[in-house]
Design a protein around this motif. Structure first.
Motif, PDB file in Angstrom:
ATOM      1  N   TYR A 180       0.730  -1.594  -0.184  1.00  0.00           N
ATOM      2  CA  TYR A 180       0.374  -0.123   0.119  1.00  0.00           C
ATOM      3  C   TYR A 180       0.586   1.352   0.561  1.00  0.00           C
ATOM      4  O   TYR A 180       0.629   2.640  -0.708  1.00  0.00           O
ATOM      5  N   ARG A 181       1.958   0.979   0.595  1.00  0.00           N
ATOM      6  CA  ARG A 181       3.093   2.578   0.542  1.00  0.00           C
ATOM      7  C   ARG A 181       3.395   2.543  -0.783  1.00  0.00           C
ATOM      8  O   ARG A 181       3.862   3.644  -0.656  1.00  0.00           O
ATOM      9  N   ARG A 182       3.864   1.728  -1.697  1.00  0.00           N
ATOM     10  CA  ARG A 182       3.871   1.734  -2.850  1.00  0.00           C
ATOM     11  C   ARG A 182       2.948   2.728  -3.882  1.00  0.00           C
ATOM     12  O   ARG A 182       3.286   3.776  -4.816  1.00  0.00           O
ATOM     13  N   LEU A 183       1.439   2.643  -3.469  1.00  0.00           N
ATOM     14  CA  LEU A 183       0.947   2.978  -4.274  1.00  0.00           C
ATOM     15  C   LEU A 183       0.444   4.391  -4.006  1.00  0.00           C
ATOM     16  O   LEU A 183       0.272   5.004  -5.101  1.00  0.00           O
ATOM     17  N   GLN A 184       0.967   4.858  -2.921  1.00  0.00           N
ATOM     18  CA  GLN A 184       1.168   6.752  -2.686  1.00  0.00           C
ATOM     19  C   GLN A 184      -0.175   6.630  -3.043  1.00  0.00           C
ATOM     20  O   GLN A 184      -0.449   7.971  -3.843  1.00  0.00           O
ATOM     21  N   MET A 185      -1.410   6.979  -2.054  1.00  0.00           N
ATOM     22  CA  MET A 185      -2.712   6.730  -2.350  1.00  0.00           C
ATOM     23  C   MET A 185      -2.697   8.497  -1.818  1.00  0.00           C
ATOM     24  O   MET A 185      -2.190   9.095  -1.373  1.00  0.00           O
ATOM     25  N   LYS A 186      -3.789   8.450  -2.647  1.00  0.00           N
ATOM     26  CA  LYS A 186      -4.307  10.081  -2.766  1.00  0.00           C
ATOM     27  C   LYS A 186      -5.996   9.916  -3.068  1.00  0.00           C
ATOM     28  O   LYS A 186      -6.095   9.142  -3.652  1.00  0.00           O
ATOM     29  N   PRO A 187      -6.697  10.743  -2.399  1.00  0.00           N
ATOM     30  CA  PRO A 187      -8.525  10.977  -2.415  1.00  0.00           C
ATOM     31  C   PRO A 187      -8.674   9.902  -4.436  1.00  0.00           C
ATOM     32  O   PRO A 187      -9.602   9.916  -4.019  1.00  0.00           O
ATOM     33  N   ALA A 188      -8.420  10.826  -5.096  1.00  0.00           N
ATOM     34  CA  ALA A 188      -8.613  11.128  -6.739  1.00  0.00           C
ATOM     35  C   ALA A 188      -8.805   8.945  -6.733  1.00  0.00           C
ATOM     36  O   ALA A 188      -9.181   9.154  -7.914  1.00  0.00           O
ATOM     37  N   ASP A 189      -7.805   8.026  -6.095  1.00  0.00           N
ATOM     38  CA  ASP A 189      -8.170   7.679  -6.378  1.00  0.00           C
ATOM     39  C   ASP A 189      -8.532   6.701  -5.952  1.00  0.00           C
ATOM     40  O   ASP A 189      -8.929   5.208  -6.128  1.00  0.00           O
ATOM     41  N   PHE A 190      -9.614   7.373  -5.075  1.00  0.00           N
ATOM     42  CA  PHE A 190     -10.937   6.598  -4.995  1.00  0.00           C
ATOM     43  C   PHE A 190     -12.451   6.907  -5.247  1.00  0.00           C
ATOM     44  O   PHE A 190     -12.094   8.227  -6.560  1.00  0.00           O
ATOM     45  N   PRO A 191     -13.560   6.149  -5.234  1.00  0.00           N
ATOM     46  CA  PRO A 191     -15.008   7.133  -5.582  1.00  0.00           C
ATOM     47  C   PRO A 191     -14.850   7.961  -5.243  1.00  0.00           C
ATOM     48  O   PRO A 191     -14.812   8.433  -4.038  1.00  0.00           O
ATOM     49  N   GLN A 192     -15.744   9.189  -5.464  1.00  0.00           N
ATOM     50  CA  GLN A 192     -15.468  10.259  -4.764  1.00  0.00           C
ATOM     51  C   GLN A 192     -17.429  10.733  -4.545  1.00  0.00           C
ATOM     52  O   GLN A 192     -17.842  11.922  -5.156  1.00  0.00           O
ATOM     53  N   PRO A 193     -18.330   8.830  -3.916  1.00  0.00           N
ATOM     54  CA  PRO A 193     -19.782   9.517  -4.778  1.00  0.00           C
ATOM     55  C   PRO A 193     -19.931  10.081  -2.637  1.00  0.00           C
ATOM     56  O   PRO A 193     -18.959  10.350  -1.856  1.00  0.00           O
ATOM     57  N   GLY A 194     -20.937  11.359  -2.324  1.00  0.00           N
ATOM     58  CA  GLY A 194     -21.127  11.871  -1.452  1.00  0.00           C
ATOM     59  C   GLY A 194     -20.177  12.892  -0.496  1.00  0.00           C
ATOM     60  O   GLY A 194     -19.478  13.656  -1.472  1.00  0.00           O
ATOM     61  N   ARG A 195     -19.253  12.091   0.468  1.00  0.00           N
ATOM     62  CA  ARG A 195     -18.912  13.542   0.982  1.00  0.00           C
ATOM     63  C   ARG A 195     -17.903  12.426   0.407  1.00  0.00           C
ATOM     64  O   ARG A 195     -16.797  11.700   0.567  1.00  0.00           O
ATOM     65  N   GLY A 196     -16.455  14.210   0.446  1.00  0.00           N
ATOM     66  CA  GLY A 196     -15.239  13.844   0.017  1.00  0.00           C
ATOM     67  C   GLY A 196     -14.431  13.466   1.312  1.00  0.00           C
ATOM     68  O   GLY A 196     -15.300  13.552   2.158  1.00  0.00           O
ATOM     69  N   PHE A 197     -12.756  13.375   0.931  1.00  0.00           N
ATOM     70  CA  PHE A 197     -12.405  12.978   2.873  1.00  0.00           C
ATOM     71  C   PHE A 197     -11.305  14.285   2.572  1.00  0.00           C
ATOM     72  O   PHE A 197     -10.015  13.391   2.686  1.00  0.00           O
ATOM     73  N   ALA A 198     -10.691  14.544   1.137  1.00  0.00           N
ATOM     74  CA  ALA A 198      -9.780  14.963   1.179  1.00  0.00           C
ATOM     75  C   ALA A 198      -8.606  15.797   2.040  1.00  0.00           C
ATOM     76  O   ALA A 198      -6.888  15.552   2.007  1.00  0.00           O
ATOM     77  N   VAL A 199      -9.299  16.743   3.185  1.00  0.00           N
ATOM     78  CA  VAL A 199      -8.976  17.710   4.513  1.00  0.00           C
ATOM     79  C   VAL A 199      -8.192  16.196   4.777  1.00  0.00           C
ATOM     80  O   VAL A 199      -8.839  15.377   5.193  1.00  0.00           O
ATOM     81  N   ASN A 200      -7.247  17.062   5.143  1.00  0.00           N
ATOM     82  CA  ASN A 200      -6.162  15.388   6.487  1.00  0.00           C
ATOM     83  C   ASN A 200      -6.012  14.262   6.265  1.00  0.00           C
ATOM     84  O   ASN A 200      -6.295  13.455   6.819  1.00  0.00           O
ATOM     85  N   PHE A 201      -6.230  14.102   4.509  1.00  0.00           N
ATOM     86  CA  PHE A 201      -6.088  12.468   4.146  1.00  0.00           C
ATOM     87  C   PHE A 201      -4.643  12.052   4.360  1.00  0.00           C
ATOM     88  O   PHE A 201      -3.869  13.176   3.686  1.00  0.00           O
ATOM     89  N   ASP A 202      -4.186  10.704   4.903  1.00  0.00           N
ATOM     90  CA  ASP A 202      -2.892  10.526   5.394  1.00  0.00           C
ATOM     91  C   ASP A 202      -2.357   9.675   4.774  1.00  0.00           C
ATOM     92  O   ASP A 202      -2.812   8.151   5.437  1.00  0.00           O
ATOM     93  N   PRO A 203      -1.702   9.116   3.328  1.00  0.00           N
ATOM     94  CA  PRO A 203      -1.125   8.064   2.336  1.00  0.00           C
ATOM     95  C   PRO A 203      -0.609   7.087   4.186  1.00  0.00           C
ATOM     96  O   PRO A 203      -0.229   5.764   3.500  1.00  0.00           O
ATOM     97  N   THR A 204       0.432   7.780   4.396  1.00  0.00           N
ATOM     98  CA  THR A 204       1.421   6.635   5.093  1.00  0.00           C
ATOM     99  C   THR A 204       0.293   6.047   6.012  1.00  0.00           C
ATOM    100  O   THR A 204       0.683   5.364   6.762  1.00  0.00           O
ATOM    101  N   ALA A 205      -0.532   6.455   7.123  1.00  0.00           N
ATOM    102  CA  ALA A 205      -1.633   6.089   8.450  1.00  0.00           C
ATOM    103  C   ALA A 205      -2.477   5.498   6.795  1.00  0.00           C
ATOM    104  O   ALA A 205      -2.796   4.194   7.953  1.00  0.00           O
ATOM    105  N   THR A 206      -2.993   5.711   6.560  1.00  0.00           N
ATOM    106  CA  THR A 206      -3.913   4.649   5.343  1.00  0.00           C
ATOM    107  C   THR A 206      -3.570   3.746   4.884  1.00  0.00           C
ATOM    108  O   THR A 206      -3.805   1.740   5.486  1.00  0.00           O
ATOM    109  N   ALA A 207      -2.098   3.270   4.804  1.00  0.00           N
ATOM    110  CA  ALA A 207      -1.604   2.190   4.071  1.00  0.00           C
ATOM    111  C   ALA A 207      -1.489   1.306   5.244  1.00  0.00           C
ATOM    112  O   ALA A 207      -1.124   0.045   5.164  1.00  0.00           O
ATOM    113  N   ARG A 208      -0.240   1.347   6.272  1.00  0.00           N
ATOM    114  CA  ARG A 208      -0.633   0.911   7.586  1.00  0.00           C
ATOM    115  C   ARG A 208      -1.381  -0.043   8.010  1.00  0.00           C
ATOM    116  O   ARG A 208      -2.224  -0.923   8.544  1.00  0.00           O
TER     117      ARG A 208
END
Length: 605
Positions: free
Chosen positions: A255-283
């Motif tokens: 997951y760390r190698r993917l360097q995730m960002k909000p645009a990688d996910f579907p965007q229905p309803g409420r977004g989650f771009a604010v305070n998204f932490d790719p490192t914590a999400t990978a773990r």
């Protein structure tokens, strides 16, 4: 004339191998095949029809910690890998609108009692607010009394000391962490890691090699293997993916190698771009994929043992995600009463019960699982026990079209006692009333949503439908008055000096008071009940040793200087009568005061 033995089972459901039963053919040959003892006990007459007792399912209840609705591949997350949970979902009744409490201990109290947590004295997650009254009857107690073997593996979070432990509340086998998770002040001394965790096995400290989720799964599998002919109830309560986000690096790196960002996910309803932490999400995703591997191990073992068809498997999570990440477009996180904080996955599988793969799209909640499981296991609820949940089994099996109308209620905020109409919600049909503001200087703010038309809670209709808002507000107030009157919110007392637990180790998880906390300057007290005798109290601390230690216990005071280089001091002996009492231990360093890390209370011979 002929003798028929009729076996009641759901139509179209195959029995597991080795357990097949069918009507017995007519005539003497069939009668010879029936054991004589059965005939004599039943007192059968020729031509009578006898109903055999239906086979009772095993129960495996799996719950994860801080895994949100969107943390599954089958819920539209294109990044996370959860093939085994996705497979389970594909074999289950999927409860599409399933609700829990905003945080973990309240969810667990409701899950195991079928009652709103405020009835059980559990109001929060720490500082003595997550202690369930020992008079509550748990699912484990009810199933155990009916012949089930009962075991818990993982997180209990409803009390660490007698008589509040899982082993005191119906679990015959227990391998548990303390408090709300590893890496917290409730940890046993020398134990604070998800790796090689120091746990309690039937009340005794034991260090197990490996990663915590693997350890709990293996213990659960061994419990299932040893079941024999008795039905079993296995409660597998993972403490992952709760913080701290400790997990083998082999699970994180993909997951760390993917360097995730909000645009990688579907965007229905409420977004989650604010305070998204790719490192914590990978773990976090690594921890969930590890859980998925372990669930796969468990499902495979049920197949290998040929008990999968007659095992009721339930999977759910305890609240929404703990930080911003993909959450199926829902509003809010853990700790809120918006959908993102309280709506979670729930999958229920059991071929024996005639449960077919489908979506169940009516509101249901944690309080419903106790009556549903008891019904599935043919265990009657004692008349003196009053629960809040409904038995879902008839609608899950398609025998009923709908549930009786009701309103579901949710509330949580910090504090020793909840306050009415603060941080709460009510769900009735399509309507949901939300008051998101906790106690404090801000006034309440009531919001109304039609979830059938607005599942992401974006259009507040409180001004357009004041009649609905007023009705639900009145229901919330009535519910709060009702649940508050059951036991009140004072904590149950920890009993010390008993044969069930001596010595008793007290931690900052359960102390109370205006200065109680987990920080280095915290200072609190414990509410206890003593057995008459002489007691020795040991205060254990870390960091620079204090100058003096002061013990206040019931009506006695002991004060001593602390030797240099010490990390503990013995206070006592102190003679105490039987009865309730408060214990406070204060360490003084210059002008500063704080409490110890642990207090050990021992009744002397």
């Amino acid at each position: 004339m002929c003798l028929r033995v009729a076996i009641s089972r759901p139509s179209g459901v195959a029995w597991s191998s080795g357990r097949t039963r069918a009507p017995v053919e007519c005539g003497r040959r069939a009668m010879k095949r029936l054991p004589f003892v059965v005939l004599s006990l039943l007192g059968l007459a020729m031509g009578s029809e006898v109903q055999a007792e239906p086979q009772r399912p095993n129960v495996v209840l799996i719950i994860t910690d801080d895994q949100g609705h969107g943390d599954l591949g089958c819920h539209g997350n294109p990044i996370i890998k959860t093939p085994h949970l996705d497979r389970l979902a594909g074999q289950s009744v999927r409860l599409k609108q399933f609700y829990v409490s905003p945080v973990c201990a309240p969810t667990r109290a409701s899950l195991l009692t079928g009652r709103y947590n405020y009835r059980t004295r559990v109001v929060d997650t720490y500082l003595g607010r997550a202690l369930m009254d020992p008079e509550e009857k748990t699912l484990a107690e009810l199933l155990g009394a009916s012949g089930y073997r009962t075991g818990i593996f993982g997180k209990w979070h409803l009390g660490d000391n007698f008589p509040l432990r899982a082993m005191d509340q119906g679990f015959q086998e227990s391998l548990v962490l303390k408090g709300g998770g590893l890496g917290q002040p409730s940890d046993l001394p020398e134990g604070s890691s998800y790796f090689d965790p120091l746990l309690l096995h039937n009340g005794q400290p034991v260090r197990r090699k490996g990663y915590c989720s693997d350890v709990f799964t293996e213990a659960a599998l061994e419990f299932i293997r040893q079941a024999g002919d008795r039905p079993f109830f296995t409660y597998l309560a993972y403490n992952a993916p709760h913080d701290p986000l400790e997990v083998p690096d082999s699970y994180v790196e993909p997951y760390r190698r993917l360097q995730m960002k909000p645009a990688d996910f579907p965007q229905p309803g409420r977004g989650f771009a604010v305070n998204f932490d790719p490192t914590a999400t990978a773990r976090t995703y690594g921890m969930i994929t590890n859980i998925d591997d372990n669930v796969g191990r468990l499902l495979d073992e049920l197949d290998r043992l040929k008990v999968a068809e007659r095992t009721l498997v339930i999977f759910l999570t305890d609240n929404g995600p703990q930080r911003p990440r993909y959450n199926s477009g829902m509003r809010g996180l853990k700790g809120t009463v918006y959908e993102g904080g309280i709506r979670v996955p729930c999958f229920i599988r059991c071929p024996l019960l005639g449960l077919k793969t489908r979506d169940f799209d009516r509101p249901a909640a944690h309080i419903d699982l106790v009556p549903t499981i008891l019904s599935a296991c043919s265990v009657p609820l004692p008349a003196e026990i009053k629960i809040d949940g409904q038995n879902l089994l008839p609608v899950l099996r398609g025998e009923q079209d709908s549930l009786p109308g009701r309103t579901l209620f949710f509330q949580w905020h910090r504090g020793d006692a909840p306050q009415p109409l603060r941080a709460c919600a009510a769900r009735s049909g399509a309507w949901k009333l939300v008051q998101p503001v906790p106690p404090g200087s801000m006034p309440p703010r009531f919001e109304l949503y039609n979830l059938e038309q607005d599942p992401f809670e974006q259009r507040n209709l409180a001004d357009e439908r004041p009649d609905v808002a007023a009705r639900l507000r009145e229901e919330l107030a009535g519910w709060f008055k009702d649940v508050s009157s059951t036991r009140g919110f004072d904590p149950p007392r920890i009993k010390v000096g008993t044969g069930a637990e001596n010595p008793t180790l007290l931690t900052r998880q359960d102390w109370r008071g205006p200065r109680a906390g987990w920080g280095p300057r915290g200072l609190g007290h414990w509410e206890l009940e003593f057995t008459e005798g002489s007691y020795e109290v040991v205060a254990i601390f870390d960091g620079p040793p204090p100058d003096r230690a002061r013990l206040e216990i019931v009506d006695k005071v002991v004060e001593l200087p602390v030797p240099r280089e010490a990390n503990r001091i013995v206070l006592g002996p102190v003679a105490l009568p039987s009865g309730p009492g408060r214990l406070t231990c204060t360490l003084q360093r210059g002008q500063d005061t704080a409490g110890p890390k642990y207090v050990e209370v021992r009744r002397l011979p």
